[in-house]
Design a protein around this motif. Structure first.
Motif, PDB file in Angstrom:
ATOM      1  N   SER A  88       0.634  -1.038  -0.123  1.00  0.00           N
ATOM      2  CA  SER A  88       0.232  -0.045   0.080  1.00  0.00           C
ATOM      3  C   SER A  88       0.990   1.540  -0.251  1.00  0.00           C
ATOM      4  O   SER A  88       0.762   2.323  -0.925  1.00  0.00           O
ATOM      5  N   ALA A  89       1.668   1.238   0.896  1.00  0.00           N
ATOM      6  CA  ALA A  89       2.803   2.343   0.983  1.00  0.00           C
ATOM      7  C   ALA A  89       3.511   2.718  -0.833  1.00  0.00           C
ATOM      8  O   ALA A  89       3.721   3.632  -0.987  1.00  0.00           O
ATOM      9  N   ALA A  90       3.704   1.990  -1.282  1.00  0.00           N
ATOM     10  CA  ALA A  90       4.335   2.033  -2.116  1.00  0.00           C
ATOM     11  C   ALA A  90       3.551   2.647  -3.356  1.00  0.00           C
ATOM     12  O   ALA A  90       3.874   3.077  -4.590  1.00  0.00           O
ATOM     13  N   ALA A  91       2.015   1.668  -3.520  1.00  0.00           N
ATOM     14  CA  ALA A  91       0.929   1.954  -4.338  1.00  0.00           C
ATOM     15  C   ALA A  91       0.863   3.263  -4.197  1.00  0.00           C
ATOM     16  O   ALA A  91       0.632   3.868  -4.786  1.00  0.00           O
ATOM     17  N   LEU A  92       1.077   3.580  -3.340  1.00  0.00           N
ATOM     18  CA  LEU A  92       0.697   5.418  -2.431  1.00  0.00           C
ATOM     19  C   LEU A  92       1.633   6.243  -3.217  1.00  0.00           C
ATOM     20  O   LEU A  92       1.845   7.419  -3.959  1.00  0.00           O
ATOM     21  N   GLY A  93       2.919   5.774  -2.984  1.00  0.00           N
ATOM     22  CA  GLY A  93       3.541   6.797  -4.654  1.00  0.00           C
ATOM     23  C   GLY A  93       4.331   6.764  -5.215  1.00  0.00           C
ATOM     24  O   GLY A  93       3.855   7.966  -5.754  1.00  0.00           O
ATOM     25  N   VAL A  94       3.969   5.604  -6.105  1.00  0.00           N
ATOM     26  CA  VAL A  94       3.239   5.538  -7.341  1.00  0.00           C
ATOM     27  C   VAL A  94       2.246   6.620  -7.735  1.00  0.00           C
ATOM     28  O   VAL A  94       1.869   6.860  -9.369  1.00  0.00           O
ATOM     29  N   LEU A  95       0.268   5.821  -6.954  1.00  0.00           N
ATOM     30  CA  LEU A  95      -0.702   7.288  -7.490  1.00  0.00           C
ATOM     31  C   LEU A  95      -0.286   8.597  -7.616  1.00  0.00           C
ATOM     32  O   LEU A  95      -0.602   8.958  -7.901  1.00  0.00           O
ATOM     33  N   THR A  96       0.742   9.178  -6.194  1.00  0.00           N
ATOM     34  CA  THR A  96       0.903  10.700  -5.701  1.00  0.00           C
ATOM     35  C   THR A  96       2.089  11.194  -7.268  1.00  0.00           C
ATOM     36  O   THR A  96       1.523  12.468  -7.347  1.00  0.00           O
ATOM     37  N   LEU A  97       2.942  10.229  -7.451  1.00  0.00           N
ATOM     38  CA  LEU A  97       3.398  10.995  -8.991  1.00  0.00           C
ATOM     39  C   LEU A  97       2.605  10.483  -9.913  1.00  0.00           C
ATOM     40  O   LEU A  97       3.253  11.190 -11.092  1.00  0.00           O
ATOM     41  N   LEU A  98       1.366   9.847 -10.025  1.00  0.00           N
ATOM     42  CA  LEU A  98       0.176   9.874 -10.870  1.00  0.00           C
ATOM     43  C   LEU A  98      -0.859  11.368 -11.116  1.00  0.00           C
ATOM     44  O   LEU A  98      -1.686  11.388 -12.084  1.00  0.00           O
ATOM     45  N   ILE A  99      -0.484  11.693  -9.592  1.00  0.00           N
ATOM     46  CA  ILE A  99      -1.495  13.208  -9.723  1.00  0.00           C
ATOM     47  C   ILE A  99      -1.119  13.911 -11.144  1.00  0.00           C
ATOM     48  O   ILE A  99      -1.029  13.892 -12.242  1.00  0.00           O
ATOM     49  N   PRO A 100      -3.061  14.377 -11.638  1.00  0.00           N
ATOM     50  CA  PRO A 100      -2.861  15.145 -12.950  1.00  0.00           C
ATOM     51  C   PRO A 100      -2.831  16.518 -12.077  1.00  0.00           C
ATOM     52  O   PRO A 100      -4.110  17.098 -12.748  1.00  0.00           O
ATOM     53  N   LEU A 103       3.899  18.583 -11.713  1.00  0.00           N
ATOM     54  CA  LEU A 103       4.703  17.676 -10.262  1.00  0.00           C
ATOM     55  C   LEU A 103       5.239  19.136  -9.324  1.00  0.00           C
ATOM     56  O   LEU A 103       6.288  19.525  -9.983  1.00  0.00           O
ATOM     57  N   GLY A 104       4.584  19.251  -8.101  1.00  0.00           N
ATOM     58  CA  GLY A 104       6.050  20.094  -7.853  1.00  0.00           C
ATOM     59  C   GLY A 104       6.511  19.635  -6.087  1.00  0.00           C
ATOM     60  O   GLY A 104       6.757  18.180  -6.136  1.00  0.00           O
ATOM     61  N   TRP A 105       7.752  20.620  -5.170  1.00  0.00           N
ATOM     62  CA  TRP A 105       8.003  19.802  -4.165  1.00  0.00           C
ATOM     63  C   TRP A 105       7.462  18.820  -3.621  1.00  0.00           C
ATOM     64  O   TRP A 105       8.040  18.365  -2.580  1.00  0.00           O
ATOM     65  N   PHE A 106       6.107  19.538  -3.219  1.00  0.00           N
ATOM     66  CA  PHE A 106       5.071  18.924  -1.919  1.00  0.00           C
ATOM     67  C   PHE A 106       5.020  17.744  -3.039  1.00  0.00           C
ATOM     68  O   PHE A 106       5.053  16.190  -1.503  1.00  0.00           O
ATOM     69  N   THR A 107       5.028  17.139  -3.706  1.00  0.00           N
ATOM     70  CA  THR A 107       4.644  16.154  -4.558  1.00  0.00           C
ATOM     71  C   THR A 107       4.999  15.035  -4.605  1.00  0.00           C
ATOM     72  O   THR A 107       5.016  13.734  -3.783  1.00  0.00           O
ATOM     73  N   TYR A 108       6.622  15.368  -4.647  1.00  0.00           N
ATOM     74  CA  TYR A 108       7.937  14.256  -4.724  1.00  0.00           C
ATOM     75  C   TYR A 108       7.872  13.819  -3.232  1.00  0.00           C
ATOM     76  O   TYR A 108       8.431  13.320  -2.790  1.00  0.00           O
ATOM     77  N   LEU A 109       7.820  14.954  -2.196  1.00  0.00           N
ATOM     78  CA  LEU A 109       8.449  15.003  -0.932  1.00  0.00           C
ATOM     79  C   LEU A 109       6.498  13.610  -0.248  1.00  0.00           C
ATOM     80  O   LEU A 109       6.917  13.384   0.106  1.00  0.00           O
ATOM     81  N   TYR A 110       6.145  14.178  -0.635  1.00  0.00           N
ATOM     82  CA  TYR A 110       4.225  12.952  -0.321  1.00  0.00           C
ATOM     83  C   TYR A 110       4.883  11.578  -0.955  1.00  0.00           C
ATOM     84  O   TYR A 110       4.846  10.527  -0.224  1.00  0.00           O
ATOM     85  N   ALA A 111       4.920  11.934  -2.239  1.00  0.00           N
ATOM     86  CA  ALA A 111       5.393   9.660  -2.678  1.00  0.00           C
ATOM     87  C   ALA A 111       6.833   9.408  -1.826  1.00  0.00           C
ATOM     88  O   ALA A 111       6.609   8.251  -1.574  1.00  0.00           O
ATOM     89  N   ALA A 112       7.920  10.523  -1.546  1.00  0.00           N
ATOM     90  CA  ALA A 112       9.222   9.684  -1.205  1.00  0.00           C
ATOM     91  C   ALA A 112       8.744   9.200   0.315  1.00  0.00           C
ATOM     92  O   ALA A 112       8.763   8.339   0.776  1.00  0.00           O
TER      93      ALA A 112
END
Length: 127
Positions: A88-100, A103-112
């Motif tokens: 689930s955590a890996a899927a959260l990271g992937v899904l975060t990077l697929l946000i429509p 991509l900004g600093w917070f998106t990268y941080l949240y995916a990380a």
């Protein structure tokens, strides 16, 4: 020393840490969904704010269950939860990077954070 108790203690610790992170995320999503959406670069809308609040409520339940399993769960339930959360955590990271949205600093941080927890569960689950 038996490896299973060490593995179990590691998973319990990651579950506890995850429950804190998800709990804090839940509070932000419930209380300030527009701010969270803005950080993610998503357009403002009442419908999206409502959806984020719904996700926040779900995260309250998840955080509570993670804390409960980390404190009171049997060895088998701790191991099972660790495996579920690794995926689930890996899927959260992937899904975060697929946000429509851009991509900004917070998106990268949240995916990380998602990828970091996935790695922590992988570490905790190792034998």
């Amino acid at each position: 020393m038996n490896e299973k108790p060490i593995q179990e203690r590691r998973i319990r610790a990651v579950l506890r840490a995850g429950s804190i992170v998800f709990g804090l995320s839940a509070l932000v999503l419930i209380g300030f969904p527009a701010f969270f959406n803005q950080l993610l670069g998503l357009p403002a809308s009442a419908a999206l704010d409502w959806a984020m609040r719904m996700i926040g409520i779900t995260l309250v339940a998840l955080a509570g269950n993670m804390l409960s399993v980390s404190i009171k769960g049997s060895a088998e339930s701790v191991l099972f939860s660790g495996r579920v959360m690794l995926i689930s955590a890996a899927a959260l990271g992937v899904l975060t990077l697929l946000i429509p949205a851009p991509l900004g600093w917070f998106t990268y941080l949240y995916a990380a954070v998602g990828f970091g927890f996935s790695a922590a569960y992988a570490w905790a689950l190792r034998k």
